[in-house]
Scaffold this motif. Sequence first.
Motif, PDB file in Angstrom:
ATOM      1  N   ARG A 434      -2.145  18.452 -10.938  1.00 50.56           N
ATOM      2  CA  ARG A 434      -0.986  18.133 -11.759  1.00 50.56           C
ATOM      3  C   ARG A 434       0.304  18.406 -10.984  1.00 50.56           C
ATOM      4  O   ARG A 434       1.252  17.646 -11.042  1.00 50.56           O
ATOM      5  CB  ARG A 434      -1.011  18.986 -13.029  1.00 50.56           C
ATOM      6  N   GLU A 435       0.318  19.526 -10.257  1.00 50.04           N
ATOM      7  CA  GLU A 435       1.531  19.912  -9.551  1.00 50.04           C
ATOM      8  C   GLU A 435       1.789  19.019  -8.346  1.00 50.04           C
ATOM      9  O   GLU A 435       2.920  18.626  -8.097  1.00 50.04           O
ATOM     10  CB  GLU A 435       1.428  21.360  -9.080  1.00 50.04           C
ATOM     11  N   ASP A 436       0.769  18.761  -7.558  1.00 45.22           N
ATOM     12  CA  ASP A 436       0.970  17.989  -6.328  1.00 45.22           C
ATOM     13  C   ASP A 436      -0.376  17.443  -5.863  1.00 45.22           C
ATOM     14  O   ASP A 436      -1.169  18.140  -5.233  1.00 45.22           O
ATOM     15  CB  ASP A 436       1.600  18.880  -5.252  1.00 45.22           C
ATOM     16  N   VAL A 439      -1.198  17.439  -1.935  1.00 47.38           N
ATOM     17  CA  VAL A 439      -1.519  18.747  -1.369  1.00 47.38           C
ATOM     18  C   VAL A 439      -2.864  19.228  -1.897  1.00 47.38           C
ATOM     19  O   VAL A 439      -3.670  19.793  -1.155  1.00 47.38           O
ATOM     20  CB  VAL A 439      -0.407  19.763  -1.695  1.00 47.38           C
ATOM     21  N   ALA A 549       2.088  30.811 -17.566  1.00 43.64           N
ATOM     22  CA  ALA A 549       2.690  30.876 -16.237  1.00 43.64           C
ATOM     23  C   ALA A 549       4.134  30.413 -16.267  1.00 43.64           C
ATOM     24  O   ALA A 549       4.981  30.984 -15.604  1.00 43.64           O
ATOM     25  CB  ALA A 549       1.896  30.013 -15.261  1.00 43.64           C
ATOM     26  N   ARG A 550       4.406  29.411 -17.069  1.00 45.77           N
ATOM     27  CA  ARG A 550       5.764  28.892 -17.091  1.00 45.77           C
ATOM     28  C   ARG A 550       6.710  29.836 -17.786  1.00 45.77           C
ATOM     29  O   ARG A 550       7.863  29.944 -17.444  1.00 45.77           O
ATOM     30  CB  ARG A 550       5.789  27.573 -17.823  1.00 45.77           C
ATOM     31  N   ALA A 553       8.274  32.373 -15.701  1.00 37.53           N
ATOM     32  CA  ALA A 553       9.376  31.916 -14.861  1.00 37.53           C
ATOM     33  C   ALA A 553      10.697  32.321 -15.477  1.00 37.53           C
ATOM     34  O   ALA A 553      11.623  32.725 -14.783  1.00 37.53           O
ATOM     35  CB  ALA A 553       9.330  30.400 -14.709  1.00 37.53           C
TER      36      ALA A 553
ATOM     37  N   LEU B  90       4.372  23.936  -1.881  1.00 35.55           N
ATOM     38  CA  LEU B  90       3.606  24.864  -2.729  1.00 35.55           C
ATOM     39  C   LEU B  90       3.449  24.242  -4.113  1.00 35.55           C
ATOM     40  O   LEU B  90       4.100  23.257  -4.441  1.00 35.55           O
ATOM     41  CB  LEU B  90       4.333  26.197  -2.841  1.00 35.55           C
ATOM     42  N   PHE B  91       2.621  24.857  -4.934  1.00 36.93           N
ATOM     43  CA  PHE B  91       2.558  24.469  -6.339  1.00 36.93           C
ATOM     44  C   PHE B  91       3.584  25.339  -7.054  1.00 36.93           C
ATOM     45  O   PHE B  91       3.328  26.504  -7.337  1.00 36.93           O
ATOM     46  CB  PHE B  91       1.157  24.682  -6.893  1.00 36.93           C
ATOM     47  N   ARG B  93       4.932  25.802  -9.955  1.00 37.96           N
ATOM     48  CA  ARG B  93       4.785  26.475 -11.248  1.00 37.96           C
ATOM     49  C   ARG B  93       3.483  27.247 -11.349  1.00 37.96           C
ATOM     50  O   ARG B  93       3.046  27.608 -12.431  1.00 37.96           O
ATOM     51  CB  ARG B  93       4.929  25.462 -12.384  1.00 37.96           C
ATOM     52  N   MET B  94       2.867  27.476 -10.205  1.00 40.38           N
ATOM     53  CA  MET B  94       1.729  28.391 -10.177  1.00 40.38           C
ATOM     54  C   MET B  94       2.186  29.649  -9.442  1.00 40.38           C
ATOM     55  O   MET B  94       3.122  29.608  -8.652  1.00 40.38           O
ATOM     56  CB  MET B  94       0.534  27.735  -9.481  1.00 40.38           C
ATOM     57  N   LEU B 134       6.249  33.144  -9.733  1.00 39.34           N
ATOM     58  CA  LEU B 134       6.015  31.714  -9.567  1.00 39.34           C
ATOM     59  C   LEU B 134       6.467  31.296  -8.175  1.00 39.34           C
ATOM     60  O   LEU B 134       7.545  31.675  -7.725  1.00 39.34           O
ATOM     61  CB  LEU B 134       6.776  30.922 -10.627  1.00 39.34           C
TER      62      LEU B 134
END
Lengths: 556, 239
Positions: A434-436, A439, A549-550, A553, B90-91, B93-94, B134
């Motif tokens: 989902r993030e990338d 990669v 996780a969010r 932040a 990088l990811f 939000r991880m 994060l």
Amino acid sequence: MSSFDIVTSSFRIHRRRGHAVAEAVRAGAFAGAAAIAFALVGAYLIMDRRFVVEDIITLAQTVVLLFVLGGGHAAARSAARDGATAATAIGFGALAGLVAGLLFAAAILLVAHVGLRSHLVAASPMLVRAVTFLGAPGSAVAAAVLVTAGTAAGSVGAAAAMLRADRRTAVLIGLAALLGAGLFRDVFAGLLHNLPGLAALEPMVFGVGGVTPVAAAVIAVGAAGLSLVLHHRRRPPIAASTRRRIEGVLLVVLLVLVPLVTDAFVAQVAMLVGLYVLMAMGLNIELGLAGLVDLGFVAFFAVGAYTMALACSSDPRAAVHLSFWLALPLATTIAAVAGLLFGLPVLRVRGDYLAMATLGLGEIVRVLVVSDAMKPYLGGSQGIIEIARPSLGGWTLDTPLQFYFLALILAALVGLVSWRLQHSRIGRAWLAIREDEDVAQALGIDLVAAKLLAYTVGAAFAGMAGAVFAALIGSVYPHSFQLAISINVLAILVIGGLGSLPGVVVGSLVLIGLPELLREFGEFRYLFYGIALVVTMHLKTEGLWPAVARQEATDA
Amino acid sequence: MSKVLEVSDLTVAYGAIRAVRNVSFRVEPGELVTIVGANGAGKTTVLNALCGLRDIRGGRIRLGTTDITHLPPQDRVALGLSQVPEGRRLFPRMTVAENLEIGAYTRREAAAVAADLEWVLELFPRLRERGRQLAGTLSGGEQQMVAMGRAVMARPDVLVLDEPTMGLAPQIVDLVLDALRAINANGVTVLLVEQNAYRALEIADRAFVLESGEIVMTGTGAELLDHPDIRNAYLGYDA
Ligand SMILES: Nc1ncnc2c1ncn2[C@@H]1O[C@H](COP(=O)(O)OP(=O)(O)O)[C@@H](O)[C@H]1O
Ligand SMILES: [Mg+2]
């Protein structure tokens, strides 16, 4: 920008800010335009029949008031941001209110003296009378009252903006509690009525159409006070994780107890919410975790429903005659296999084609089901009827409440499976994709396999929801499987918080439960739906209950 | 444990444009080799082709005794080739810990993975307290450390890095390159791609110069550092 980003940001608003005066006029014009639109589409008159506070203020008046309060608030905040003093900022709020009031009054005068009726059904003398508080309908006096009220409301909204943050929150919460109590009068009245020992309270708190004035004061002041107390007592602050746990437990208690003590209608709504929770948990795996934008989610809901129908109906088309408890895993499995077969070619394609392909799939399934070719097997537009209800040792589930608890138990199971998946190796891989995507692949994640698994699991959950849906309704028709279902589920995730299981529940409650409870307002209930959507994405961009996780932040 | 990386006649094209043309080179086990070249020379294209992220037009790639030319990326990682991508990626939000963990995605031996995590934290002590932060909230240098740590977590035989010092302050560059040397000293073959040629050549055993998709010069790091053409074209000064 990937389609995932577009989906998750499409409800947000971004705009450049101008000079304070321009901002005030703009805010006022916006509030005025909103109020005019609200009146001219006919929503005002319908909502004017319902009191929020009995004999004092109607729902329609409240909505218009909120528009103008909001306009004044926005004007004052933007002025304060430019360094204006409190008094000046309130002045700007009054200006915004004045603009809104002038626009609204002008529109009403227009309706009163120029016949707009042939163009707009709602532009009627009834509307003019409804917004006349003093003087003759359509008179200068009546208009002046509207302008004055607008200016006052704008100033009040602005004054609220000048309060300290904790007090502003308290005022907001007090108002929200009052509005909630008035809007969902029937639910809360039913609750009070059915709770042992509290039945006597019901007539004291609720009138025929809303909250009684005394109760209104108690509710608003009580909620505001509670908010202040909680805000200041939190020393040492409760750890975020503890708070989330407490909130989680409260949510579960709410889900189990509230439908038990309210009426049959609420149970029916709860049932619908339960079905959407099941589906949204499925899409949460696909979109929330793996970032796959699936717009054809309803296809697997349909597969599950039709499997249940063909396995449990007394219709001659039925292939077999299974009990619900055997048909449920069968429907889930067949939906999963359907997901696998469709996903295999589609998920190999990188990027944004998935959204389009799945959108097509949803329509294909629906068209296939109504088609003549499939009619001998699926019943065409007449569907399949007489689907047997689930029974356990002679005891048959037939009330919505029983189905609700069935859905709740299934949702708990599915939630558990989701949770385990999310915190497993594959769950990490999904998040990484989902993030990338690139990669993730470079790190050794097999994209096709991981996506296929997410898609299959999502399809299975949707199929399960479809199967329960078919058994609940007792019949399946093609028209039950519209694109709107896919969109609803998508919106639930965005509003609740992508990748968050409690978010799925909260999102379903807000987007499915609340509009159903507001059925008395017909199509206009979607007004609340839209407002809820925009406000949520504006104030809580990560959703009502963001994934853990969010949230860290913002804590960090 | 180290493996040779051998590339022969590699050609990669974007549509009609051949960004990499007949490139051949060999990285011996345990070596630290650098490819230097200007922006747009084709460095990233070479690395992505090595890792299977780009389809190639021609040529062969061999890792140890295995021909990996047509293997999917995940199989190359499992065979011991791992990449630190350009721009860290990088990811965001991880968490840092999750980013590092996912680096070991292809591995199953929990104890060995835990030992490698400890090693990464020794290489980059700054990351130790940042496990729950994060990744997107880290500074550029810290992000680079996580990106390198993430790649190391795959326990590669050959580690390829795409401009790891890009945009970093000089003292952070030192830190990153020191860590890279330590990784190399631990037996990992390193292929380092850099535009920042001076620092790369300083630490490299051997180097290739890539220009417009072709290798135009090879030599030891020291030889190229002293070569007048290189000094003019890539080191930005003459002395
Ligand atoms: N995705 C792409 N599509 C088309 N051309 C590309 C693409 N990526 C790189 N190129 C071109 O290929 C050449 C090599 O690029 P790249 O490998 O990124 O160089 P370097 O990493 O050395 O800066 C450049 O001319 C670049 O414009
Ligand atoms: Mg590059």
